[in-house]
Write an enzyme that holds these catalytic residues in place. Sequence first.
Site, short mmCIF file in Angstrom:
data_model
loop_
_atom_site.label_atom_id
_atom_site.label_comp_id
_atom_site.label_asym_id
_atom_site.label_seq_id
_atom_site.Cartn_x
_atom_site.Cartn_y
_atom_site.Cartn_z
N ASP A 138 26.03 -1.65 -68.62
CA ASP A 138 25.98 -2.43 -69.47
C ASP A 138 27.61 -3.01 -69.09
O ASP A 138 28.97 -1.21 -68.68
CB ASP A 138 26.01 -2.30 -70.69
CG ASP A 138 26.77 -2.68 -71.08
OD1 ASP A 138 27.26 -4.44 -71.72
OD2 ASP A 138 27.68 -2.56 -72.42
N GLU A 161 26.70 -5.31 -65.24
CA GLU A 161 27.33 -6.91 -65.85
C GLU A 161 29.07 -6.73 -64.96
O GLU A 161 29.67 -5.79 -64.90
CB GLU A 161 27.89 -7.18 -67.00
CG GLU A 161 26.77 -6.89 -67.59
CD GLU A 161 27.18 -7.15 -69.30
OE1 GLU A 161 26.57 -8.38 -69.87
OE2 GLU A 161 27.22 -6.19 -69.40
#
Length: 876
Positions: A562, A592
Amino acid sequence: MIKKRILRGFTVFTVAALATASFLAFSSCSSTGFATGGPYSLIIHYYRYGKDYANWNAWVWASDPNGDGAGYQFSRPDRSGFVTARVPESGLVNEFGIIIRRSQGGNDWVEKDTGEDRFTKAREIWIIQGDPVLYTEKPNTRSMPMQYAAADTATQVLVSLLKAPKKHNSFSVYVDGQKMAGASAKGRNERQVVITLESPITDPSRLVTVRDESGRFADRPVVMRRILDSFVYTGDDLGLTYTASDCGFKVWAPTAQKVDVALYDDAGVYSDAKVTNNETGKLTAMTKDNATGVWSATINGNLAGKYYMYRVEFADGNVNYGVDPYSKAVSANGQRSAVVDLASTNPDNFSPGARPAFSGAAQDAVIYELHVRDFSIDSNSGMKNKGKFLAFTERGTKNATGVPTGVDHMVNLGITHVHLLPSFDIASVNELTVDDPASTDAKMNWGYDPLNYNVPEGSYSTNPRDPAARIREYKQMVQSLHDAGIRVIMDVVYNHTASTGGTPFDAIVPGYFYRINDQGALSNGSGCGNEVASERPMVRKYIVDSVQYWAREYGVDGFRFDLMAIIDRETIRQVTASLRRNVDRSIIIYGEPWQAGGSILPSRDQTNVGAQKGMGIAIFNDRIRGSIKGGSDDASRGFASGQPDTEAGIVNGVRGSVDSFATCASESINYVTAHDNLNLWDKFALSWGTPDMANAPYSLIRPDRPLLEIEPVKSVLLANGIVLTAQGVPFFQAGDEFLRSKFGNHNSYNAPDSINQIVWENAGTYREVVNYYAGLIRLRKAHPAFRMDAKADIDKIKFLQKADSLVAFTIGENANGDSWRTILVAYNAGSVVRNMELPAGNWTQVVDAARAGVDSLGTVTGTLRIQPLSMVVLHE
């Protein structure tokens, strides 16, 4: 894309461009939280030395019991310069959380006064700018607090001030009350002073303070910041080492003066979700290794079934009770560490290293993202263990009409990897009430609010009070998925924690594990109030140790990071190298490549777009995402919904983005939607004009029209049809294959099951869509031409058309060892049938507007008719 998630009710910041409010986040952050009028629950007085009160206000929430928060405006200053905010009475509140913040324009969170949240049980308090103390009597404001003081080396202390000092050389350093001789202070800038020490700070556990000899500024304790980077432990035994005859305990705490193991016979006394009697443990003193900062102790006997914490004592007199950061088992809600014999949690025949066959090449994966609770909570799921890890162990499940659900559905679909949203221990769901239908506590959360990184989440266990149950059931889940031929990817959130102050990190080594700027404020690139300082040696070690633990102990096959941009590059390199060298070379790593706003980690160190080159990892490709669908949360259109002049983005995506940010196709996660933002059906239903998404998201589907001829359905098929035939790593969200709707909710982080659940009835209702997806997956897995990696191979793709809403290309020369000599793919995003002249030869069609797979749908020569909003695949 800006990441959205919920954290706990007692922290800071939301994410939506930091435009709204607290850690309660998004939907709940704008709620009033308390009634207006009547008597006051809390009165807050606030003082700023420059009397600059414009736009400053108080954000207040109930922290015990947990409740929503609200902003409160200050009055005009009184004669002594204080302004006042009043919180109206609203039921029983034992403790309040408070943040003094500055808002401006549409951003409620421009600035915070001090980096930490404040908590109080008092009913009237005074707060002074830059001072973390909450006073219960009106304080003297003539002596100004220093803003921050930190030691980044053994011989330098940085001091930040609220106002410029009269003299920079009036500052001294004291150790345990004794002034350090030979120190010299110089101005770094108008409001910062650097003090150089003649003798180094050799023991970071001692009380080091800065004093202004002129008396204008109050004394300030020095935070041991990067100076702690020299205290490094390389062993692999931090935390608990269990045997039946004794247990070893090790914890890294270089700033502590004394550490004890506190041992308990039970999980403790709970008030709401928290344990309140941690002081009752039996203490065993630990011994410190001064060179590394590691404290250790051995306790004889078989301690299985016991609980423990660390009691940590500091030079300033503060005493913290902390959960072991390396905990492998915890009590309900992660309140205490638990002693568990991990071997006893292994299911029969469990072998975490026996993974399903997989090449290890990321482009050979088909990744299916889902949430543990969403997967089975539907009453029509056919699964007994609803919302639990054990739902993944159930085979042969069907919905009411006899259509396969759960793991059987995934097997039939053909996916290779299931990506689980955060399944480690999180802070936002009360594990003790999650299965109580009468409880009003939150039942669901995406889970981007880490509490204990190395422990499974208890709300997904059948018995969160039993520390071993969640471990055993997680292993059973992985084992069952492996037996079904499906690998498991874990969504990990090492970029921030649910809160600061009360976390295992800050209880043990205050201030070290988080990025804090030179003014003492927490960096907030996560958009959630804090950032984990991954670049620091012992933080980096923690992350590397953690992923290795999950891969070895549980058999996890991959990790999705994340907000990976705010994990530094060197940490990601070490994570990748350690997993593939020490565990399994076929483990997948991706993340990400963005942040949620304003990290102090230098851009050159961030794992952002382009940083992945040559690292053996992949990043989410927001470029192909935007080209295919348009905007994420609005009615805008992309290629798959007929938007003209989007062909170039499709071409780039088909080529694995090797012409833009990637060196090879396996570095690109190709996707259209994930858990964030509108999901696929809702996005295209909105783009095609659905008038009432919240109540009738399927209103465009009418019985008088064939399902696969309805525009938003065709957009769905075309969108992920592109993803599944492009070079790169295909990824889609669970339920896309049967038109899953969240009723227009673009940020369902804590929405009820009625919004988030996978509605398994739709697997039958929209079976034609399911079959189309399964056919495309079968095609991709059978033909390596869709799974090339090197740019030199991808350069052999020949584009026949890339304008006027039509993209067509061939992949020839038995590409990548394919059995088909030449493959032709065409995407028609236009509103009319397109006639395309085929290259010479006899072509066998395997995909059209309604069917997909590897079997012949007929042969074509000459001119090919391509239906509107559809794709075709043929081979020569």
